[in-house]
Design a protein around this motif. Structure first.
Motif, PDB file in Angstrom:
ATOM      1  N   GLN A 114     -17.270   8.385 -14.947  1.00  0.00           N
ATOM      2  CA  GLN A 114     -15.865   8.173 -15.305  1.00  0.00           C
ATOM      3  C   GLN A 114     -15.305   9.309 -16.154  1.00  0.00           C
ATOM      4  N   LYS A 115     -16.133   9.909 -17.013  1.00  0.00           N
ATOM      5  CA  LYS A 115     -15.622  10.966 -17.880  1.00  0.00           C
ATOM      6  C   LYS A 115     -15.176  12.185 -17.093  1.00  0.00           C
ATOM      7  N   GLU A 116     -15.720  12.343 -15.873  1.00  0.00           N
ATOM      8  CA  GLU A 116     -15.361  13.490 -15.050  1.00  0.00           C
ATOM      9  C   GLU A 116     -14.227  13.184 -14.074  1.00  0.00           C
ATOM     10  N   ILE A 117     -13.963  11.902 -13.854  1.00  0.00           N
ATOM     11  CA  ILE A 117     -12.967  11.567 -12.830  1.00  0.00           C
ATOM     12  C   ILE A 117     -11.722  10.878 -13.365  1.00  0.00           C
ATOM     13  N   PHE A 118     -11.771  10.396 -14.621  1.00  0.00           N
ATOM     14  CA  PHE A 118     -10.616   9.650 -15.126  1.00  0.00           C
ATOM     15  C   PHE A 118      -9.352  10.507 -15.143  1.00  0.00           C
ATOM     16  N   VAL A 119      -9.435  11.688 -15.722  1.00  0.00           N
ATOM     17  CA  VAL A 119      -8.240  12.525 -15.841  1.00  0.00           C
ATOM     18  C   VAL A 119      -7.799  13.079 -14.480  1.00  0.00           C
ATOM     19  N   PRO A 120      -8.694  13.776 -13.729  1.00  0.00           N
ATOM     20  CA  PRO A 120      -8.239  14.290 -12.429  1.00  0.00           C
ATOM     21  C   PRO A 120      -7.939  13.195 -11.418  1.00  0.00           C
ATOM     22  N   GLY A 121      -8.496  11.992 -11.634  1.00  0.00           N
ATOM     23  CA  GLY A 121      -8.256  10.908 -10.689  1.00  0.00           C
ATOM     24  C   GLY A 121      -6.794  10.527 -10.591  1.00  0.00           C
ATOM     25  N   GLY A 122      -6.070  10.714 -11.681  1.00  0.00           N
ATOM     26  CA  GLY A 122      -4.650  10.390 -11.654  1.00  0.00           C
ATOM     27  C   GLY A 122      -3.859  11.275 -10.710  1.00  0.00           C
ATOM     28  N   ARG A 123      -4.420  12.421 -10.365  1.00  0.00           N
ATOM     29  CA  ARG A 123      -3.725  13.327  -9.455  1.00  0.00           C
ATOM     30  C   ARG A 123      -3.542  12.694  -8.080  1.00  0.00           C
ATOM     31  N   THR A 124      -4.481  11.841  -7.681  1.00  0.00           N
ATOM     32  CA  THR A 124      -4.378  11.186  -6.373  1.00  0.00           C
ATOM     33  C   THR A 124      -3.064  10.422  -6.252  1.00  0.00           C
ATOM     34  N   PHE A 125      -2.715   9.696  -7.296  1.00  0.00           N
ATOM     35  CA  PHE A 125      -1.482   8.913  -7.264  1.00  0.00           C
ATOM     36  C   PHE A 125      -0.265   9.831  -7.347  1.00  0.00           C
ATOM     37  N   ARG A 126      -0.361  10.846  -8.197  1.00  0.00           N
ATOM     38  CA  ARG A 126       0.738  11.808  -8.305  1.00  0.00           C
ATOM     39  C   ARG A 126       1.011  12.470  -6.971  1.00  0.00           C
ATOM     40  N   ASP A 127      -0.068  12.870  -6.274  1.00  0.00           N
ATOM     41  CA  ASP A 127       0.086  13.544  -4.986  1.00  0.00           C
ATOM     42  C   ASP A 127       0.831  12.662  -3.988  1.00  0.00           C
ATOM     43  N   LEU A 128       0.484  11.373  -3.951  1.00  0.00           N
ATOM     44  CA  LEU A 128       1.138  10.464  -3.013  1.00  0.00           C
ATOM     45  C   LEU A 128       2.634  10.364  -3.288  1.00  0.00           C
ATOM     46  N   THR A 129       2.998  10.259  -4.562  1.00  0.00           N
ATOM     47  CA  THR A 129       4.419  10.136  -4.872  1.00  0.00           C
ATOM     48  C   THR A 129       5.156  11.444  -4.589  1.00  0.00           C
ATOM     49  N   ARG A 130       4.505  12.574  -4.827  1.00  0.00           N
ATOM     50  CA  ARG A 130       5.153  13.853  -4.554  1.00  0.00           C
ATOM     51  C   ARG A 130       5.325  14.090  -3.060  1.00  0.00           C
ATOM     52  N   LEU A 131       4.343  13.670  -2.292  1.00  0.00           N
ATOM     53  CA  LEU A 131       4.491  13.779  -0.847  1.00  0.00           C
ATOM     54  C   LEU A 131       5.684  12.963  -0.380  1.00  0.00           C
ATOM     55  N   SER A 132       5.769  11.728  -0.865  1.00  0.00           N
ATOM     56  CA  SER A 132       6.881  10.864  -0.473  1.00  0.00           C
ATOM     57  C   SER A 132       8.211  11.474  -0.896  1.00  0.00           C
ATOM     58  N   ALA A 133       8.268  12.016  -2.118  1.00  0.00           N
ATOM     59  CA  ALA A 133       9.505  12.624  -2.614  1.00  0.00           C
ATOM     60  C   ALA A 133       9.905  13.838  -1.783  1.00  0.00           C
ATOM     61  N   ALA A 134       8.891  14.529  -1.239  1.00  0.00           N
ATOM     62  CA  ALA A 134       9.163  15.716  -0.423  1.00  0.00           C
ATOM     63  C   ALA A 134       9.491  15.357   1.025  1.00  0.00           C
ATOM     64  N   GLY A 135       9.509  14.074   1.346  1.00  0.00           N
ATOM     65  CA  GLY A 135       9.820  13.651   2.706  1.00  0.00           C
ATOM     66  C   GLY A 135       8.639  13.687   3.642  1.00  0.00           C
ATOM     67  N   VAL A 136       7.411  13.777   3.089  1.00  0.00           N
ATOM     68  CA  VAL A 136       6.199  13.738   3.895  1.00  0.00           C
ATOM     69  C   VAL A 136       5.690  12.296   3.896  1.00  0.00           C
ATOM     70  N   PRO A 137       5.670  11.619   5.046  1.00  0.00           N
ATOM     71  CA  PRO A 137       5.300  10.200   5.080  1.00  0.00           C
ATOM     72  C   PRO A 137       3.864   9.956   4.637  1.00  0.00           C
ATOM     73  N   THR A 138       3.642   8.847   3.932  1.00  0.00           N
ATOM     74  CA  THR A 138       2.301   8.429   3.529  1.00  0.00           C
ATOM     75  C   THR A 138       2.065   7.005   4.007  1.00  0.00           C
ATOM     76  N   ILE A 139       0.895   6.772   4.582  1.00  0.00           N
ATOM     77  CA  ILE A 139       0.571   5.479   5.199  1.00  0.00           C
ATOM     78  C   ILE A 139      -0.808   5.061   4.711  1.00  0.00           C
ATOM     79  N   ALA A 140      -0.958   3.812   4.290  1.00  0.00           N
ATOM     80  CA  ALA A 140      -2.255   3.281   3.874  1.00  0.00           C
ATOM     81  C   ALA A 140      -2.634   2.114   4.771  1.00  0.00           C
ATOM     82  N   LEU A 141      -3.793   2.228   5.420  1.00  0.00           N
ATOM     83  CA  LEU A 141      -4.364   1.127   6.184  1.00  0.00           C
ATOM     84  C   LEU A 141      -5.563   0.635   5.374  1.00  0.00           C
TER      85      LEU A 141
END
Length: 535
Positions: free
Chosen positions: A152-179
């Motif tokens: 967890q000490k190695e992934i907690f901080v960079p792990g938040g980037r995953t969520f940031r990336d999804l929102t930025r993709l959506s904001a840029a008009g790049v569709p995101t889909i979760a199955l």
């Protein structure tokens, strides 16, 4: 008609046979490591997953993609050499879904329940970068227990980037889909939470920030999986699920329909008419014997170019100037490209000048660039320093850094020092970067680095007036050479996601053709804005 490259490669020579055998040996080593990723968590965990009625990650991808369409897997050797499973418990790549090129990220639930470790995050982040740069929809095939808690000490901080990336993709008009096929708990719950479209499977998907045991410990509340985070609850009560699938196959069918309804359109591409891309005149099979085992032996990169571009046709630019760097124009699977390929290993001032001008011309013509690496770096020495090698190398790096057309890098041989930077290494954000098994990349070659350390130690001993231990120096140099050689290998670098994969040289044309197609999902536009060139 562009001039056709004539080959001088002697496929009947002993040197060619030795090079070919060396390449095949290296390919076998790569294949053996890749097989570990394909095997998932092993037979025991694969069978357990099947017994629960689940499809494997690559089976899900295959059913999602259009029948018979290619899938370019990315970073398959991530986590090699670490304490984690080769492949980093996730499969990423680019494929065609309902006629649309999409980036796919699929958790492998047979490896530690699909939990995310530091290499999972790095590999997934790279996939998101590719989706954003090339404006391709991102599809997440989710079944993960969340973070690998011991790390967890190695992934907690960079792990938040995953969520940031999804929102930025959506904001840029790049569709995101979760199955969502199974668990998507804790931080993993935000993958569907931040995706544009969400599909869950009845009686299988479980999405919650905290499962029943955690909720009981935190609040004293008793609840079951379904009422807390089941697919039906999210479809009928919370509204997190946009679609409720009956089983995994149904979820994949719905996912394909979502993509079909995205109305996702590519900008007008500058590709030549379909069917007008002739195959190279020289067979790709011969690429196995192009790179000698000893990378100090010069290789004419035209032999590589002749086996990857359409019709082996190449309009060379400044062929008599800066001969250590071959530059020119070609078509690859119908797409116009500019190519920069190292010739004799070292980059001098003339090569740097030539590269900077060529990159400017490519930007003026909105033409993507392909970099074929085989360089030991920029030339050193009193004459070259006085001649301005630093400012000339900086000019080339300036041009590469500020160029806005898509860049594609293939490390075919050496890629050392600032030469790696000037040829658009990983730090310079090429759209895609691949390596041949013959590639080597580091600050400098193992022998040179060991020699530098030896000279420094010898000078230090002399300043202190102490005797120099020659035997210890020999042992230290041998140790350093072995270490740097190991750390410059493609397996080591690919394990750290410093490239997008180690490829068979025979697949170079196909891989680059796919990547050019992916890049043309976004506008291909050059620039005339560069930093100050120190002339």
């Amino acid at each position: 008609m562009a001039p056709v490259i004539s080959t001088r490669l002697d496929t009947s020579s002993s040197d060619y046979a030795e090079a070919r055998e060396s390449m095949l040996t290296q390919l076998a080593e790569i294949d053996a490591e890749h097989a570990k990723a394909l095997a998932g968590g092993g037979e025991r965990y694969v069978e357990r997953h099947r017994a629960r009625g689940g499809l494997l990650a690559r089976e899900r991808i295959e059913l999602l993609l259009d029948t018979g369409s290619p899938f370019l897997e990315l970073s398959p050797l991530a986590a090699w050499g670490s304490d984690f499973h080769v492949g980093a418990s996730v499969v990423t790549g680019v494929g065609v879904v309902s006629g649309v090129e999409c980036v796919v990220v699929a958790n492998d639930p047979t490896v530690r329940g699909g939990s995310s470790n530091p290499w999972t995050l790095r590999k997934s982040a790279r996939a998101a970068e590719i989706a954003e740069a090339n404006r391709m929809p991102l599809i997440s095939l989710v079944e993960s227990g969340g973070a690998d808690l011991p790390t967890q000490k190695e992934i907690f901080v960079p792990g938040g980037r995953t969520f940031r990336d999804l929102t930025r993709l959506s904001a840029a008009g790049v569709p995101t889909i979760a199955l969502v096929f199974g668990n998507s708990t804790a931080g993993g719950a935000y993958i569907p939470g931040m995706s544009d479209h969400v599909v869950m499977v009845r009686d299988r998907s479980k999405v919650f920030l905290g499962g029943p045991p955690l909720v009981r410990a935190a609040t004293g509340e008793d609840s079951d999986d379904e009422s807390l985070g089941g697919a039906r609850m999210h479809a009928e009560v919370s509204g997190l699920a946009d679609h409720l699938a009956e089983d995994e196959h149904d979820a994949l069918r719905i996912g394909r329909r979502i993509v079909a309804r995205l109305n996702h359109r590519r900008p007008a591409a500058s590709r030549r008419p379909a069917g007008s891309a002739p195959e190279p005149l020289h067979p790709a099979e011969e690429l196995l014997g192009v790179m000698p085992p000893d990378l100090r032996v010069p290789v004419d990169p035209r032999e590589v170019i002749a086996r990857i571009v359409d019709g082996s046709a190449f309009d060379e630019f400044k062929p008599s100037y800066g001969r250590g760097l071959v530059t020119g124009w070609a078509d690859l699977h119908g797409y116009p490209v500019g190519i920069l390929a190292n010739d004799h290993g070292v980059l001098f001032s003339a090569e740097a000048h030539k590269a900077a001008q060529f990159i400017q011309l490519a930007n003026r013509a909105d033409t993507p660039l392909v970099f074929l690496h085989n360089t030991t770096g920029y030339m050193v020495g009193r004459e070259y320093e006085q001649g301005g090698i630093i400012k000339h190398g900086a000019m080339m790096i300036n041009a590469v850094s500020n160029s806005t057309v898509p860049h594609f890098s293939v490390l075919i041989g050496a890629s050392y020092g600032a030469g790696h930077y000037g040829m658009c290494g990983r730090a310079y954000d090429p759209r895609f970067l691949f390596a041949w098994p013959s590639a080597r990349s580091a600050v400098m070659g193992p022998r040179q680095l060991a020699e530098v350390l030896s000279i420094v130690a010898r000078q230090s001993a002399a300043r202190r007036g102490e005797p120099f231990d020659e035997d210890q120096d020999v042992a230290l140099r041998e140790m350093v050479e072995r270490q740097i050689e190991a750390e410059s290998l493609p397996l080591f670098l690919s394990g750290r996601v410093y490239d997008d994969g180690v490829i068979d040289p025979r697949d170079t044309r196909t891989v680059l053709g796919l990547c050019l197609s992916f890049a043309h999902n976004a506008p291909v536009t050059g620039t005339d804005r560069f930093g100050v060139f120190r002339m």
